[in-house]
Write an enzyme that holds these catalytic residues in place. Structure first.
Site, PDB file in Angstrom:
ATOM      1  N   ARG A 184       0.838  -1.189   0.000  1.00  0.00           N
ATOM      2  CA  ARG A 184       0.000   0.000   0.000  1.00  0.00           C
ATOM      3  C   ARG A 184       0.871   1.237   0.000  1.00  0.00           C
ATOM      4  O   ARG A 184       2.088   1.156  -0.032  1.00  0.00           O
ATOM      5  CB  ARG A 184      -0.943  -0.016   1.211  1.00  0.00           C
ATOM      6  CG  ARG A 184      -0.224   0.008   2.529  1.00  0.00           C
ATOM      7  CD  ARG A 184      -1.204  -0.178   3.691  1.00  0.00           C
ATOM      8  NE  ARG A 184      -0.460  -0.319   4.933  1.00  0.00           N
ATOM      9  CZ  ARG A 184      -0.962  -0.801   6.061  1.00  0.00           C
ATOM     10  NH1 ARG A 184      -2.223  -1.213   6.099  1.00  0.00           N
ATOM     11  NH2 ARG A 184      -0.244  -0.872   7.146  1.00  0.00           N
ATOM     12  N   THR A 186       3.155   4.139   0.789  1.00  0.00           N
ATOM     13  CA  THR A 186       4.161   4.246   1.841  1.00  0.00           C
ATOM     14  C   THR A 186       4.781   5.631   1.908  1.00  0.00           C
ATOM     15  O   THR A 186       5.583   5.912   2.775  1.00  0.00           O
ATOM     16  CB  THR A 186       5.340   3.290   1.568  1.00  0.00           C
ATOM     17  OG1 THR A 186       5.901   3.655   0.305  1.00  0.00           O
ATOM     18  CG2 THR A 186       4.904   1.851   1.551  1.00  0.00           C
ATOM     19  N   TRP A 197      12.246   3.285 -11.781  1.00  0.00           N
ATOM     20  CA  TRP A 197      11.468   3.031 -12.987  1.00  0.00           C
ATOM     21  C   TRP A 197      12.209   3.516 -14.221  1.00  0.00           C
ATOM     22  O   TRP A 197      12.182   2.886 -15.266  1.00  0.00           O
ATOM     23  CB  TRP A 197      10.090   3.686 -12.897  1.00  0.00           C
ATOM     24  CG  TRP A 197       9.191   2.924 -11.997  1.00  0.00           C
ATOM     25  CD1 TRP A 197       8.741   3.301 -10.763  1.00  0.00           C
ATOM     26  CD2 TRP A 197       8.627   1.629 -12.233  1.00  0.00           C
ATOM     27  NE1 TRP A 197       7.942   2.328 -10.227  1.00  0.00           N
ATOM     28  CE2 TRP A 197       7.854   1.294 -11.107  1.00  0.00           C
ATOM     29  CE3 TRP A 197       8.711   0.712 -13.291  1.00  0.00           C
ATOM     30  CZ2 TRP A 197       7.157   0.085 -11.005  1.00  0.00           C
ATOM     31  CZ3 TRP A 197       8.020  -0.484 -13.192  1.00  0.00           C
ATOM     32  CH2 TRP A 197       7.258  -0.788 -12.050  1.00  0.00           C
ATOM     33  N   SER A 246       5.308  -1.919 -18.209  1.00  0.00           N
ATOM     34  CA  SER A 246       4.372  -0.819 -18.024  1.00  0.00           C
ATOM     35  C   SER A 246       3.129  -1.297 -17.259  1.00  0.00           C
ATOM     36  O   SER A 246       2.594  -0.584 -16.404  1.00  0.00           O
ATOM     37  CB  SER A 246       3.982  -0.250 -19.396  1.00  0.00           C
ATOM     38  OG  SER A 246       2.857   0.570 -19.284  1.00  0.00           O
ATOM     39  N   HIS A 249       4.012  -1.570 -13.637  1.00  0.00           N
ATOM     40  CA  HIS A 249       4.073  -0.212 -13.088  1.00  0.00           C
ATOM     41  C   HIS A 249       2.658   0.306 -12.801  1.00  0.00           C
ATOM     42  O   HIS A 249       2.365   0.833 -11.730  1.00  0.00           O
ATOM     43  CB  HIS A 249       4.795   0.672 -14.118  1.00  0.00           C
ATOM     44  CG  HIS A 249       5.208   2.011 -13.592  1.00  0.00           C
ATOM     45  ND1 HIS A 249       5.883   2.926 -14.362  1.00  0.00           N
ATOM     46  CD2 HIS A 249       5.027   2.604 -12.389  1.00  0.00           C
ATOM     47  CE1 HIS A 249       6.118   4.013 -13.648  1.00  0.00           C
ATOM     48  NE2 HIS A 249       5.600   3.848 -12.450  1.00  0.00           N
ATOM     49  N   ARG A 281      -2.403   9.685 -12.302  1.00  0.00           N
ATOM     50  CA  ARG A 281      -1.635   8.646 -12.982  1.00  0.00           C
ATOM     51  C   ARG A 281      -2.324   8.077 -14.215  1.00  0.00           C
ATOM     52  O   ARG A 281      -1.669   7.550 -15.106  1.00  0.00           O
ATOM     53  CB  ARG A 281      -1.358   7.495 -12.018  1.00  0.00           C
ATOM     54  CG  ARG A 281      -0.539   7.941 -10.839  1.00  0.00           C
ATOM     55  CD  ARG A 281      -0.325   6.824  -9.858  1.00  0.00           C
ATOM     56  NE  ARG A 281       0.403   7.288  -8.690  1.00  0.00           N
ATOM     57  CZ  ARG A 281       1.701   7.556  -8.679  1.00  0.00           C
ATOM     58  NH1 ARG A 281       2.401   7.421  -9.791  1.00  0.00           N
ATOM     59  NH2 ARG A 281       2.289   7.975  -7.574  1.00  0.00           N
ATOM     60  N   CYS A 388      12.916   1.365  -0.122  1.00  0.00           N
ATOM     61  CA  CYS A 388      11.866   1.292   0.895  1.00  0.00           C
ATOM     62  C   CYS A 388      11.558  -0.187   1.043  1.00  0.00           C
ATOM     63  O   CYS A 388      11.259  -0.856   0.062  1.00  0.00           O
ATOM     64  CB  CYS A 388      10.651   2.081   0.413  1.00  0.00           C
ATOM     65  SG  CYS A 388       9.048   1.553   0.996  1.00  0.00           S
ATOM     66  N   CYS A 391       8.263  -1.616  -0.281  1.00  0.00           N
ATOM     67  CA  CYS A 391       8.178  -1.589  -1.741  1.00  0.00           C
ATOM     68  C   CYS A 391       9.158  -2.593  -2.341  1.00  0.00           C
ATOM     69  O   CYS A 391       8.899  -3.200  -3.374  1.00  0.00           O
ATOM     70  CB  CYS A 391       8.497  -0.205  -2.279  1.00  0.00           C
ATOM     71  SG  CYS A 391       7.725   1.126  -1.371  1.00  0.00           S
TER      72      CYS A 391
END
Ligand SMILES: *[C@@H]1O[C@H](CO)[C@@H](O)[C@H](O)[C@H]1NC(C)=O
Ligand SMILES: *[C@@H]1O[C@H](CO)[C@@H](O)[C@H](O)[C@H]1NC(C)=O
Ligand SMILES: *[C@@H]1O[C@H](CO)[C@@H](O)[C@H](O)[C@H]1NC(C)=O
Length: 462
Positions: A184, A186, A197, A246, A249, A281, A388, A391
């Site tokens: 979730r 962060t 990325w 993609s 992502h 996004r 992180c 993640c």
């Protein structure tokens, strides 16, 4: 992995130019989803069929499976250093923390299973170590199983793997309970996440340097024109590679938008959908057309992973395969559920046309597979640079899951030739790969489900 937002800088710029409130809200739903309907490129499937299939049939069953002991514990080494640059760690951020399990909480069967129930494909990293343990193979194993054990330790897996797997025998590798560490929001975003990325897209997706990605900063941004011209020109598999990344992502960004930290006070923390974040996004206008393309790539990823599940059915259907946790009745129950899910995946009527995919002449296909594998392996290494822990955990798991799906798709012949019992010479999956495969698909399946929710919210905003 997180929140990169393809091209952070232009997005900011756009927000200055186009304030969301100024746009007619009625069009909001249409703008995110207008192009995401009907047929998908490179396959004969439509979005509506996937939505209905996933949201009402597959998703509920898959969720139940992922809550079981076999699938909730994933062993991961979060302490490996980034091999490419000095990482600027955010691991001190509170919402990034990962809570490892004390090992006595992990069911015995999972902890010991890696060498006890080996035919069922547990780990075969560290072959020497493994072989030593195998010297002491439990006598309760049937001769057949023992043979299988020895068989696969001889077989060199490294040429097949799409990921740089963690050495799960390293003292730094720990079991993590995935249910207690959900993916979730962060707060990990901005330049560091963008860098991850960016190096994936720029250095690892077959793209030549002189072709700029859409929304990339700096000169040469022609609204994606050159980029899409290039993408259209490459072979279907390389295009697929880009679309898978993609799609991954997009999927991750949907989770972060759907489980956004909405309220953070001393008395309560509340996670839930943040429509603004979602629109930034995926809105067609705010992303200059990129949003709907990202969502289409998500569906593409879904289809590829679904395809892999349907192809790997014979491996799991073999009577010798067990989801070994040590609780016999639960193991049987979960295997039944697993097979139900795989049969469901197989029954999906609109799998993409595989004849156009990973096919071609044999020599070319082998070369392509090797290129794919090396690129993908490198991407799995980049996951050690994600600053992180939370993640990084989900990034590693999802890349390993996708890597496993690709390994399956490229091993189709071996799987078809697999004998019903005894050693499965050419093809094996480790427990880690199995857990990653299903959890990664669970993430994409959840994304498709979350889209329905965002669609409803946007509709009601009229
Ligand atoms: C692997 O990724 C890194 C970081 O993006 C890049 O610098 C390197 O060139 C890549 N290596 C290969 C073999 O693709
Ligand atoms: C939703 O996300 C936006 C950024 O995209 C942020 O500015 C806003 O505060 C968030 N809303 C809530 C309720 O947290
Ligand atoms: C085994 O799992 C079942 C649920 O599938 C549970 O009811 C039972 O208590 C478990 N047995 C043990 C010994 O943990």
């Amino acid at each position: 992995m997180a929140a990169g937002g393809a091209g952070g800088i232009p997005l900011l710029l756009l927000l200055v130019l186009v304030v969301p409130g100024v746009l007619p809200q009625g069009a909001a739903e249409r703008r995110c989803f207008c192009q995401v309907t009907g047929y998908l490129d490179d396959c004969t499937c439509d979005v509506e069929t996937i939505d209905a299939f996933n949201n009402y049939k597959l998703f509920p069953r898959l969720n139940q499976l992922l809550e079981s002991d076999y699938f909730r514990y994933y062993k991961v080494n979060l302490k490996k250093p980034c091999p490419f640059w000095d990482d600027n760690s955010h691991c001190g951020m509170r919402d990034c923390a990962v809570q490892p399990c004390p090992s006595d909480e992990v069911p015995d069967g999972i902890r010991s299973g890696s060498y006890k129930y080996s035919e069922e494909a547990n780990n075969r990293d560290g072959e020497c170590e493994e072989a030593e343990r195998l010297g002491a193979v439990d006598d309760s194993l049937s001769t057949e199983t023992r043979e299988a054990v020895l068989q696969w330790t001889r077989h060199d897996d490294s040429s097949e793997s799409f990921c740089e797997a963690d050495d799960i025998y390293s003292p730094d590798a720990e079991y993590v309970d995935l249910l207690l560490n959900p993916e979730r929001y962060t707060g990990y975003k901005g330049p560091d996440a963008w860098k991850i990325w960016n190096s994936i897209y720029e250095e690892n997706c077959f793209k030549p340097q002189n072709v700029k990605r859409p929304l990339a900063s700096g000169r040469g941004d022609d609204g994606g024109h050159t980029f899409y011209k290039w993408l259209k020109g490459v072979c279907v598999e390389k295009r697929a590679f880009y679309r898978l990344i993609s799609g991954l992502h997009a999927s991750i960004n949907i989770h972060l938008s759907a489980r956004y930290l909405l309220q953070d006070t001393w008395s309560e923390k509340r996670w839930g959908p943040n429509v603004t974040e979602f629109q930034q996004r995926f809105d067609e206008v705010l992303t200059r057309g990129e949003g709907p393309r990202r969502l289409k790539n998500l569906y593409f990823l879904y289809l590829i992973e679904l395809r892999a599940l349907s192809k790997v059915l014979p491996f799991f259907e073999r009577p010798g395969f067990r989801l070994y946790t040590g609780n016999e009745s639960q193991d049987v129950e979960m295997k039944d559920l697993l097979l139900e899910i795989l049969h469901l995946a197989k029954s999906f009527p609109l799998h993409f046309d595989e004849n156009s995919f990973f096919a071609g002449n044999k020599k070319e296909a082998a070369k392509l597979k090797e290129e794919f594998r090396l690129h993908f392996k490198n991407i799995s290494k980049i996951m050690d640079c994600v600053g992180c822990f939370k993640c990084r955990l989900w990034g590693k798991l999802q890349t390993q899951g996708l890597g496993t799906a690709l390994k399956i798709l490229f091993s189709e012949n071996l799987i078809e030739k697999m004998p019903e019992s005894g050693p499965s010479y050419g093809f094996q999956l480790t427990r880690q790969e199995i857990v990653a495969l299903f959890n990664a698909f669970g993430r994409v399946s959840t994304s498709v489900k979350e889209l329905e929710n965002f669609r409803n919210i946007l509709q009601n905003m009229r």
